[in-house]
Write an enzyme that holds these catalytic residues in place. Structure first.
Site, PDB file in Angstrom:
ATOM      1  N   ARG A  43       0.817  -1.210   0.000  1.00 59.10           N
ATOM      2  CA  ARG A  43       0.000   0.000   0.000  1.00 59.10           C
ATOM      3  C   ARG A  43       0.856   1.269   0.000  1.00 59.10           C
ATOM      4  O   ARG A  43       0.519   2.262  -0.658  1.00 59.10           O
ATOM      5  CB  ARG A  43      -0.932  -0.031   1.226  1.00 59.10           C
ATOM      6  CG  ARG A  43      -1.916   1.139   1.333  1.00 59.10           C
ATOM      7  CD  ARG A  43      -2.853   0.908   2.523  1.00 59.10           C
ATOM      8  NE  ARG A  43      -3.649   2.076   2.867  1.00 59.10           N
ATOM      9  CZ  ARG A  43      -4.855   2.370   2.387  1.00 59.10           C
ATOM     10  NH1 ARG A  43      -5.411   1.562   1.510  1.00 59.10           N
ATOM     11  NH2 ARG A  43      -5.503   3.453   2.771  1.00 59.10           N
ATOM     12  N   MET A  76      -6.568   8.402  -1.404  1.00 54.85           N
ATOM     13  CA  MET A  76      -6.554   6.940  -1.278  1.00 54.85           C
ATOM     14  C   MET A  76      -7.548   6.608  -0.172  1.00 54.85           C
ATOM     15  O   MET A  76      -7.403   7.061   0.958  1.00 54.85           O
ATOM     16  CB  MET A  76      -5.165   6.419  -0.916  1.00 54.85           C
ATOM     17  CG  MET A  76      -5.130   4.900  -0.739  1.00 54.85           C
ATOM     18  SD  MET A  76      -3.594   4.310   0.020  1.00 54.85           S
ATOM     19  CE  MET A  76      -2.449   4.562  -1.330  1.00 54.85           C
ATOM     20  N   SER A  77      -8.582   5.860  -0.509  1.00 54.71           N
ATOM     21  CA  SER A  77      -9.649   5.576   0.446  1.00 54.71           C
ATOM     22  C   SER A  77      -9.126   4.797   1.642  1.00 54.71           C
ATOM     23  O   SER A  77      -8.109   4.098   1.563  1.00 54.71           O
ATOM     24  CB  SER A  77     -10.770   4.786  -0.230  1.00 54.71           C
ATOM     25  OG  SER A  77     -11.332   5.515  -1.299  1.00 54.71           O
ATOM     26  N   ALA A  78      -9.839   4.914   2.755  1.00 52.53           N
ATOM     27  CA  ALA A  78      -9.483   4.170   3.957  1.00 52.53           C
ATOM     28  C   ALA A  78      -9.531   2.670   3.661  1.00 52.53           C
ATOM     29  O   ALA A  78     -10.416   2.182   2.957  1.00 52.53           O
ATOM     30  CB  ALA A  78     -10.435   4.512   5.090  1.00 52.53           C
TER      31      ALA A  78
END
Length: 402
Positions: A43, A76-78
């Site tokens: 990530r 960037m989404s959780a």
């Protein structure tokens, strides 16, 4: 991009393993395949400017781009929300998947799920965002993901039909291209905004329309381009207090509503349990006859003018000069908390009674998770819609409760 040093790699690997365990513990991820995808994709390689602690925090977004006012327009989404949506999508090896709204990381997760025999296309309207996604995908070893610069409202015809379409921005409506771009057994996962509240909904094809098979509370940056929510209206009543609505039938008279807040409050308790707030919020937003959303700042709440329920926005019932909204109090006889209504203005009593009746109906008949059935029906809306229905540009969202 420069290669991370060994200590960074070790730290990131440890944090990623902890993230996967937490996703499983919190049921954001429930399948082995999605857990394996999160474990495989680095990530941090998709957010090289951010700290590792931020990148691997389950519930925090990572800013990617802001507008001229400093508001996030791409993030960037959780991780927990990405996990929920991927579980909703139920992606299988070999599938053809379109992602609308790109950042790179989620597309890499999808590529892990479809495997070498599958195909992933990710599209974004912003050249900076899609170019960044391309660089990160290549850097992390996902060069097979196809990146496209385009308005996601139009879909990506080159590659259709898709087994899955996943939208990663809050959509006010469902574009016709998303439905036509699905296979007959395809699934659309979209964060759909309904009267100011957003749910990630997994829709399956149902004739010419769509039938929701699951929905979860979600927060996303809004769609840009042709799919932007131009229907939404927001009125500032005073510093720290605002009301908003996307219902054309609701008139927001800011001056009169602001004056109403200065009148004595009417407080009416329902005797009904306050529970499952995300389910209750959806029910209220779609069944209040003149629905708006009341927002208040911490300062306003601390001063006692507005209840804490409005900090993140609360469904409100309004007339031109009166307003009512939900609150709660501790009450063990109702299971811990009891729902109630705060109302202001000359019609406070009538609004409070209408609101309380809805609170009681929900608590007595629909107080369980997943009680709503959500359908999307393409085409023009009728002149009069039943409760639970919302007219959109391209169709109607019809929600009923079991």
């Amino acid at each position: 991009m420069t290669a991370p040093d060994d200590s960074t790699v070790r730290s990131a690997s440890c944090l990623r393993a902890n993230m996967v365990r937490a996703l499983l513990d919190q049921d954001s991820v429930t399948s082995e395949s999605v857990a394996a995808a999160f474990a495989a994709v680095p990530r941090h390689r998709f957010a090289p400017e951010a700290s590792l602690d931020l990148v691997y925090d389950l519930h925090r977004t990572v800013p990617v781009k802001q507008d001229a006012h400093g508001l996030d327009i791409s993030v960037m989404s959780a991780a927990h929300l990405q996990g929920v949506m991927l579980e909703q999508a139920a992606i299988q090896p070999g599938m053809n998947v379109l992602e609308i709204g790109s950042g790179g990381y989620n597309a890499a997760l999808i590529q892990e799920l479809v495997g070498g025999a599958g195909a992933v296309t990710t599209v974004d309207i912003d050249r900076d965002v899609i170019d960044r996604a391309r660089r990160c995908l290549d850097d992390a070893g996902y060069s097979q993901v196809k990146t496209v610069l385009a308005d996601g409202e139009s879909g990506v015809a080159d590659g259709a039909p898709y087994d899955r379409i996943i939208v990663t921005a809050a959509a006010w409506d469902i574009a016709p291209s998303w439905i036509s771009g699905l296979t007959d057994n395809g699934r659309l996962v979209v964060p759909l905004t309904l009267r100011g509240t957003t749910r990630s909904i997994a829709f399956d094809r149902d004739g010419e329309g769509l039938l929701g098979c699951s929905y979860r509370l979600a927060r996303f940056v809004p769609m840009q381009g042709q799919g932007a929510a131009t229907e939404e209206r927001k009125e500032l009543l005073r510093d720290g207090v605002a009301v908003q609505s996307d219902d054309a039938r609701v008139r927001l008279a800011a001056q009169a509503l602001n004056h109403a807040l200065d009148t004595p409050r009417l407080l009416q308790w329902s005797g009904a349990a306050y529970d499952l707030p995300d389910e209750l919020e959806l029910y209220l937003a779609l069944n209040l006859p003149r629905a708006a959303r009341l927002h208040a700042s911490h300062d306003i709440v601390d001063n006692g003018l507005v209840e804490a329920s409005a900090l993140l926005g609360v469904p409100a019932l309004v007339t031109e000069d009166s307003i009512a909204y939900r609150t709660r109090r501790e009450n063990q006889s109702t299971g811990g908390f009891e729902s109630g209504v705060v109302a202001h203005g000359p019609h406070a009593k009538n609004l409070a009674e209408q609101y309380v009746e809805l609170l009681r109906t929900w608590a007595h008949h629909h107080r369980l998770r997943g009680a709503a059935e959500i359908r999307y029906l393409p085409g023009p809306a009728a002149s009069s819609l039943p409760p639970g229905s919302v007219a959109k540009r391209h169709g109607v969202v019809a929600v009923t409760w079991h």
